[in-house]
Design a protein around this motif. Structure first.
Motif, PDB file in Angstrom:
ATOM      1  N   SER A   1      49.067  30.107  24.447  1.00 33.66           N
ATOM      2  CA  SER A   1      49.849  30.822  25.225  1.00 33.66           C
ATOM      3  C   SER A   1      51.001  30.068  25.547  1.00 33.66           C
ATOM      4  N   PRO A   2      51.830  29.841  24.636  1.00 32.33           N
ATOM      5  CA  PRO A   2      53.188  29.125  24.903  1.00 32.33           C
ATOM      6  C   PRO A   2      53.786  29.712  26.026  1.00 32.33           C
TER       7      PRO A   2
ATOM      8  N   ASP B   1      46.075  19.522  33.590  1.00 33.87           N
ATOM      9  CA  ASP B   1      47.009  18.331  33.734  1.00 33.87           C
ATOM     10  C   ASP B   1      46.789  18.031  35.354  1.00 33.87           C
TER      11      ASP B   1
ATOM     12  N   GLY C   1      42.295  26.431  29.379  1.00 36.11           N
ATOM     13  CA  GLY C   1      43.175  25.628  28.729  1.00 36.11           C
ATOM     14  C   GLY C   1      42.938  24.103  28.616  1.00 36.11           C
TER      15      GLY C   1
ATOM     16  N   ASP D   1      48.938  27.026  38.088  1.00 34.24           N
ATOM     17  CA  ASP D   1      48.855  25.904  39.009  1.00 34.24           C
ATOM     18  C   ASP D   1      47.606  26.159  39.749  1.00 34.24           C
TER      19      ASP D   1
ATOM     20  N   LEU E   1      53.143  29.788  28.845  1.00 33.25           N
ATOM     21  CA  LEU E   1      52.575  30.138  30.453  1.00 33.25           C
ATOM     22  C   LEU E   1      51.768  29.023  30.999  1.00 33.25           C
ATOM     23  N   SER E   2      51.786  28.962  32.290  1.00 33.13           N
ATOM     24  CA  SER E   2      51.022  27.939  32.776  1.00 33.13           C
ATOM     25  C   SER E   2      50.424  28.231  34.086  1.00 33.13           C
TER      26      SER E   2
ATOM     27  N   THR F   1      47.801  21.650  36.989  1.00 32.95           N
ATOM     28  CA  THR F   1      48.372  22.894  36.227  1.00 32.95           C
ATOM     29  C   THR F   1      47.506  23.084  34.691  1.00 32.95           C
TER      30      THR F   1
ATOM     31  N   SER G   1      47.722  24.478  30.823  1.00 33.73           N
ATOM     32  CA  SER G   1      48.457  25.368  29.928  1.00 33.73           C
ATOM     33  C   SER G   1      47.664  25.536  28.931  1.00 33.73           C
ATOM     34  N   ASP G   2      48.045  26.434  27.990  1.00 35.83           N
ATOM     35  CA  ASP G   2      47.054  26.648  26.624  1.00 35.83           C
ATOM     36  C   ASP G   2      47.865  26.687  25.405  1.00 35.83           C
TER      37      ASP G   2
ATOM     38  N   GLU H   1      41.917  29.666  34.909  1.00 35.61           N
ATOM     39  CA  GLU H   1      42.126  30.383  33.640  1.00 35.61           C
ATOM     40  C   GLU H   1      41.716  29.073  32.482  1.00 35.61           C
TER      41      GLU H   1
END
Ligand SMILES: [Zn+2]
Length: 432
Positions: free
Chosen positions: A328-329, A305, A302, A334, A331-332, A322, A324-325, A300
């Motif tokens: 889209s708070p 990390d 974003g 891996d 959601l993450s 991982t 995250s974006d 995806e």
């Protein structure tokens, strides 16, 4: 591990065609007459750019990268050590890419008085052959903190170059004439390009016998069997049947002291193996000969990390990063290791889109336990030489050769990294 010596069976997993090519080349090499640098033959003054260097002397000479009567000729320092006995010409080059600092720092270390002074490892009075150290080949790029030459071109794609070609092509032609053609051995020191970081590794064409021997003499655990990219310094050297390898460690715009230490240690290992300087080279306990790799990609887009570093030994299913974006708070996603193996390069740029490579990975199933006996508290492989003169291997111990099968996606080691790094990529050749 217990003091008992356990013999581990060698896994031959390089692609069969590649394995046969390497075997054949090495056999032919053994039957050839190679120069033996007759210790009793005549040995006298050498010259670099018409400057004389006597046996036992070390001199720094400025080499102009451009042949001009007016304007800047871009002089770069080349330090020549001329030994007191016959031997090979070894050229160690840093800074082919101006923003890669592992080479310049390693060369600067080698030129310090600890090494060059009396009783230092590089005292020319105890040396055989000739050693030339070029800390920063692309000095204009280094001054501009750039990978490229001032005309925006990549020197490591410009070989063999043309004397009347574009600016970088002219530089390549001078470098070939002054530093490459009369070398017996070339070590080109690099770091990963912007946006990623490499664990210490050697790249060489293992089907070129002299380069195969050189790659192993460097004395580190990770050796990637890779044909040199078109236009690279390594390519033009190999075409002249000169032994050449690329060392990679750390990343652009960084000073990775561990990568620098391994580079220094590896260069000294090569000089010891060639009997240019005294003492025996240090060898690793095991060596990964890799013919291919696996890529870990962002599924995806974003912010990335990364939980692992270059050199991390990972287990199948380990979460290595991982994503995250901010859009889209909550959601993450891996990224997990698909197999047991070793991360040889990881992304340092946190901006990713779906499909961005985030890690370059060598799958190592059978010998993963052996790797685990040599990791630090963060799970990162401790590379031979990274802790100074530590010698992992006692005399008489069997070295474990681990062959990693596969191929390089896109045709070369770094082909899958983003286009800014495409210059490391081998163009598919019509005849291959
Ligand atoms: Zn480079």
């Amino acid at each position: 591990m217990a003091g008992k010596k356990r013999r581990v069976r060698v896994a031959h997993e390089l692609p069969k065609t590649r394995r046969l090519a390497i075997k054949k080349a090495l056999q032919e090499h053994e039957s050839e007459d190679r120069p033996d640098w007759d210790r009793s033959s005549e040995w006298g003054v050498t010259r670099f750019l018409r400057k004389r260097i006597k046996p036992g002397e070390m001199r720094t000479i400025m080499l102009p990268l451009l042949d001009v009567d007016m304007g800047d000729s871009w002089p770069i320092p080349v330090t020549v050590f001329h030994g007191v006995r016959p031997g090979p010409v070894v050229t160690i080059i840093g800074g082919t890419h101006g923003d890669e600092l592992t080479g310049p720092s390693a060369c600067t270390n080698l030129l310090s008085s600890i090494f060059t002074g009396p009783e230092g490892a590089l005292d020319p009075n105890t040396m055989a052959g000739t050693v030339r150290i070029v800390p920063v080949l692309n000095l204009p790029g280094y001054r501009a903190k750039s990978r490229y030459f001032p005309d925006g071109r990549d020197l490591n794609r410009a070989f063999p170059g043309k004397p009347k070609g574009n600016t970088t092509s002219r530089v390549a032609s001078v470098v070939k004439k002054r530093l490459i053609v009369d070398s017996d051995v070339i070590i080109d020191l690099h770091s990963a390009a912007v946006g990623r970081s490499n664990m210490p590794q050697i790249r060489g064409d293992l089907s070129h016998p002299e380069s195969n021997i050189l790659a192993k003499a460097f004395g580190i655990e990770v050796v990637l069997d890779s044909r040199p990219p078109k236009g690279s310094l390594r390519r033009v050297a190999n075409e002249l049947d000169i032994a050449a390898v690329t060392y990679e460690g750390g990343g652009a715009n960084l000073l990775d002291q561990s990568a620098v230490k391994v580079a220094v240690h590896g260069c000294l290992n090569v000089l010891r193996a060639l009997k240019v300087i005294p003492k025996n080279p240090s060898r690793p306990r095991f060596r990964l000969n890799a013919g291919g790799s696996t890529w870990l990609r962002a599924g995806e887009g974003g912010l990335l990390d990364m939980f692992v570093s270059p050199g991390s030994v990972v287990e199948k299913g380990d979460v290595v990063a991982t994503i995250s974006d901010p859009g889209s708070p909550g959601l993450s996603v891996d990224i997990v290791a698909p197999e047991d193996g070793l991360m040889i390069c990881t992304a340092t740029n946190p901006f990713v889109t779906a499909g961005t490579p985030v890690g370059h990975f060598l799958p190592i199933s059978k010998h993963i336990e052996l790797l685990r006996t040599q990791i630090n508290e963060r799970g990162v492989l401790i590379v031979n030489g990274s802790q100074g003169d530590a010698i992992w291997r006692e005399d008489g111990d069997e070295m474990v050769e681990i062959d990693v099968k596969g191929e390089w996606s896109g045709g070369s080691v770094d082909a899958e990294w983003n286009p800014i790094n495409a210059d490391e990529t081998e163009q598919e050749e019509a005849d291959s």
